[in-house]
Design a protein around this motif. Sequence first.
Motif, PDB file in Angstrom:
ATOM      1  N   GLU A 115      -7.402   3.742  -1.644  1.00 19.48           N
ATOM      2  CA  GLU A 115      -8.029   2.844  -2.609  1.00 19.48           C
ATOM      3  C   GLU A 115      -8.030   1.407  -2.107  1.00 19.48           C
ATOM      4  O   GLU A 115      -9.041   0.707  -2.185  1.00 19.48           O
ATOM      5  CB  GLU A 115      -7.248   2.935  -3.925  1.00 19.48           C
ATOM      6  CG  GLU A 115      -8.066   2.631  -5.153  1.00 19.48           C
ATOM      7  CD  GLU A 115      -7.248   2.969  -6.391  1.00 19.48           C
ATOM      8  OE1 GLU A 115      -7.135   2.092  -7.252  1.00 19.48           O
ATOM      9  OE2 GLU A 115      -6.704   4.106  -6.475  1.00 19.48           O
ATOM     10  N   ASP A 140      -6.535  10.198  -5.612  1.00 13.39           N
ATOM     11  CA  ASP A 140      -5.740   9.234  -6.361  1.00 13.39           C
ATOM     12  C   ASP A 140      -4.918   8.321  -5.448  1.00 13.39           C
ATOM     13  O   ASP A 140      -4.014   7.630  -5.905  1.00 13.39           O
ATOM     14  CB  ASP A 140      -4.755   9.963  -7.293  1.00 13.39           C
ATOM     15  CG  ASP A 140      -5.475  10.929  -8.200  1.00 13.39           C
ATOM     16  OD1 ASP A 140      -6.581  10.594  -8.653  1.00 13.39           O
ATOM     17  OD2 ASP A 140      -4.938  12.025  -8.443  1.00 13.39           O
ATOM     18  N   CYS A 141      -5.203   8.377  -4.161  1.00 12.95           N
ATOM     19  CA  CYS A 141      -4.317   7.706  -3.206  1.00 12.95           C
ATOM     20  C   CYS A 141      -4.510   6.202  -3.221  1.00 12.95           C
ATOM     21  O   CYS A 141      -5.606   5.690  -3.053  1.00 12.95           O
ATOM     22  CB  CYS A 141      -4.569   8.242  -1.806  1.00 12.95           C
ATOM     23  SG  CYS A 141      -3.444   7.570  -0.582  1.00 12.95           S
ATOM     24  N   ARG A 142      -3.405   5.512  -3.383  1.00 11.54           N
ATOM     25  CA  ARG A 142      -3.424   4.055  -3.397  1.00 11.54           C
ATOM     26  C   ARG A 142      -3.794   3.489  -2.033  1.00 11.54           C
ATOM     27  O   ARG A 142      -4.470   2.485  -1.920  1.00 11.54           O
ATOM     28  CB  ARG A 142      -2.022   3.530  -3.746  1.00 11.54           C
ATOM     29  CG  ARG A 142      -1.811   3.121  -5.181  1.00 11.54           C
ATOM     30  CD  ARG A 142      -2.849   2.239  -5.745  1.00 11.54           C
ATOM     31  NE  ARG A 142      -2.575   0.819  -5.553  1.00 11.54           N
ATOM     32  CZ  ARG A 142      -3.457  -0.136  -5.826  1.00 11.54           C
ATOM     33  NH1 ARG A 142      -4.650   0.165  -6.277  1.00 11.54           N
ATOM     34  NH2 ARG A 142      -3.146  -1.383  -5.631  1.00 11.54           N
ATOM     35  N   GLU A 145      -8.765  -5.981  -3.619  1.00 12.87           N
ATOM     36  CA  GLU A 145      -7.407  -5.719  -4.097  1.00 12.87           C
ATOM     37  C   GLU A 145      -6.346  -6.397  -3.247  1.00 12.87           C
ATOM     38  O   GLU A 145      -5.160  -6.364  -3.551  1.00 12.87           O
ATOM     39  CB  GLU A 145      -7.138  -4.216  -4.104  1.00 12.87           C
ATOM     40  CG  GLU A 145      -7.971  -3.473  -5.117  1.00 12.87           C
ATOM     41  CD  GLU A 145      -7.428  -2.069  -5.330  1.00 12.87           C
ATOM     42  OE1 GLU A 145      -6.199  -1.919  -5.424  1.00 12.87           O
ATOM     43  OE2 GLU A 145      -8.233  -1.133  -5.394  1.00 12.87           O
ATOM     44  N   MET A 189       0.822  -1.203   0.000  1.00  8.90           N
ATOM     45  CA  MET A 189       0.000   0.000   0.000  1.00  8.90           C
ATOM     46  C   MET A 189       0.861   1.260   0.000  1.00  8.90           C
ATOM     47  O   MET A 189       0.707   2.148  -0.827  1.00  8.90           O
ATOM     48  CB  MET A 189      -0.831  -0.009   1.293  1.00  8.90           C
ATOM     49  CG  MET A 189      -2.290   0.042   1.096  1.00  8.90           C
ATOM     50  SD  MET A 189      -3.151  -0.386   2.642  1.00  8.90           S
ATOM     51  CE  MET A 189      -2.926   1.066   3.620  1.00  8.90           C
ATOM     52  N   GLU A 229       3.006   2.003  -3.114  1.00 11.21           N
ATOM     53  CA  GLU A 229       2.350   2.429  -4.340  1.00 11.21           C
ATOM     54  C   GLU A 229       1.758   3.829  -4.267  1.00 11.21           C
ATOM     55  O   GLU A 229       1.205   4.324  -5.236  1.00 11.21           O
ATOM     56  CB  GLU A 229       1.237   1.425  -4.703  1.00 11.21           C
ATOM     57  CG  GLU A 229       1.804   0.107  -5.190  1.00 11.21           C
ATOM     58  CD  GLU A 229       0.707  -0.894  -5.502  1.00 11.21           C
ATOM     59  OE1 GLU A 229      -0.480  -0.530  -5.410  1.00 11.21           O
ATOM     60  OE2 GLU A 229       1.051  -2.043  -5.831  1.00 11.21           O
ATOM     61  N   CYS A 230       1.865   4.452  -3.097  1.00  6.83           N
ATOM     62  CA  CYS A 230       1.298   5.791  -2.941  1.00  6.83           C
ATOM     63  C   CYS A 230       2.138   6.794  -3.715  1.00  6.83           C
ATOM     64  O   CYS A 230       3.345   6.914  -3.524  1.00  6.83           O
ATOM     65  CB  CYS A 230       1.266   6.180  -1.465  1.00  6.83           C
ATOM     66  SG  CYS A 230       0.760   7.882  -1.208  1.00  6.83           S
ATOM     67  N   SER A 231       1.482   7.520  -4.596  1.00  9.87           N
ATOM     68  CA  SER A 231       2.212   8.410  -5.485  1.00  9.87           C
ATOM     69  C   SER A 231       2.516   9.776  -4.872  1.00  9.87           C
ATOM     70  O   SER A 231       3.447  10.447  -5.268  1.00  9.87           O
ATOM     71  CB  SER A 231       1.386   8.608  -6.755  1.00  9.87           C
ATOM     72  OG  SER A 231       0.168   9.239  -6.424  1.00  9.87           O
TER      73      SER A 231
END
Lengths: 142, 142
Positions: free
Chosen positions: B125, B120-122, B132, B109, B112-114
């Motif tokens: 999400e 848009d936060c992984r 997932e 988790m 993958e956070c950009s």
Amino acid sequence: MLTIGTLGKKTGTKVQTIRYYEQIGLMPEPGRTEGGQRRYGDGELDRLSFIRHSRQLGFSLEAIRELLDLSDNPKRPCHEADVIARRQLDQVDQRIARLEALRKELKRMVHECSGGISSDCRVLEVLRDHSECLTNHDEIGA
Amino acid sequence: MLTIGTLGKKTGTKVQTIRYYEQIGLMPEPGRTEGGQRRYGDGELDRLSFIRHSRQLGFSLEAIRELLDLSDNPKRPCHEADVIARRQLDQVDQRIARLEALRKELKRMVHECSGGISSDCRVLEVLRDHSECLTNHDEIGA
DNA sequence: TGCAAACCTACAGTCACTTGACACTTAAAG
DNA sequence: CTTTAAGTGTCAAGTGACTGTAGGTTTGCA
């Protein structure tokens, strides 16, 4: 429209727990039937799923409150969610490290137990005398 | 003769906790000064050390009560202590396994956070959508 | 219409402590 | 001998995250 029981089944949550979440303001007050029973829609289902999933990942209800807040306000920076998740990851790492030390100690204890009477018991002996420990497990192993 | 504070320091226990242990019958009622303050001897020091060490190894107070009982009656079979310790070891094993699954999930988790905005936060999400998940972490990670 | 299952509220209990309020005791310093 | 600070006393309530109980009401189906 879902009853509280159905919502519970769908999310793996006990009915009392859902009511508890409502009480502490984590879940909204849902609509009611004329007779006063709670009825839920998809929004509430999603929200409860989010909460339960977060709980399974070990987040505290306070952390979840923040995460829900973030999720409700999509313009806020993702960074905040990241900080919460990283904090959680750190905690998990620490817990694992501690539990592994405990595991080692317990294993040694159990291994050395001869099976006689308790005055000769290795398990009790180790518990009695901390100096026999291989590791120094300062913090509580929970 | 030790004061409660000294006993606490020697065993790494808060004063209130010692009084709590007395209250629930895990520690005996100690002698008192004329003014009513508790004074402890070596027996109590040993007993509290045993309790604290056991707590550090993750035993519940109930389990500790049994272990103390065993320790007080040296003729009882060691086997009973062994059972308690093994049960504890099993629990620790299970906890470690669960925590490792969580760790994996959290790591993914966070990884993958950009860093953009939270829509848009992984992290969020993943929390939103359990499907997932790579692992099925059914039980709570504590 | 009858009935069981599910629902309601309100409150107590769990575990292992921790915190707070407020009064009293003790040991050492002056 | 007095002062003073640190320590100690009791009792009650709070913590987190629920779980359980008691006693009454509503719902949906045959």
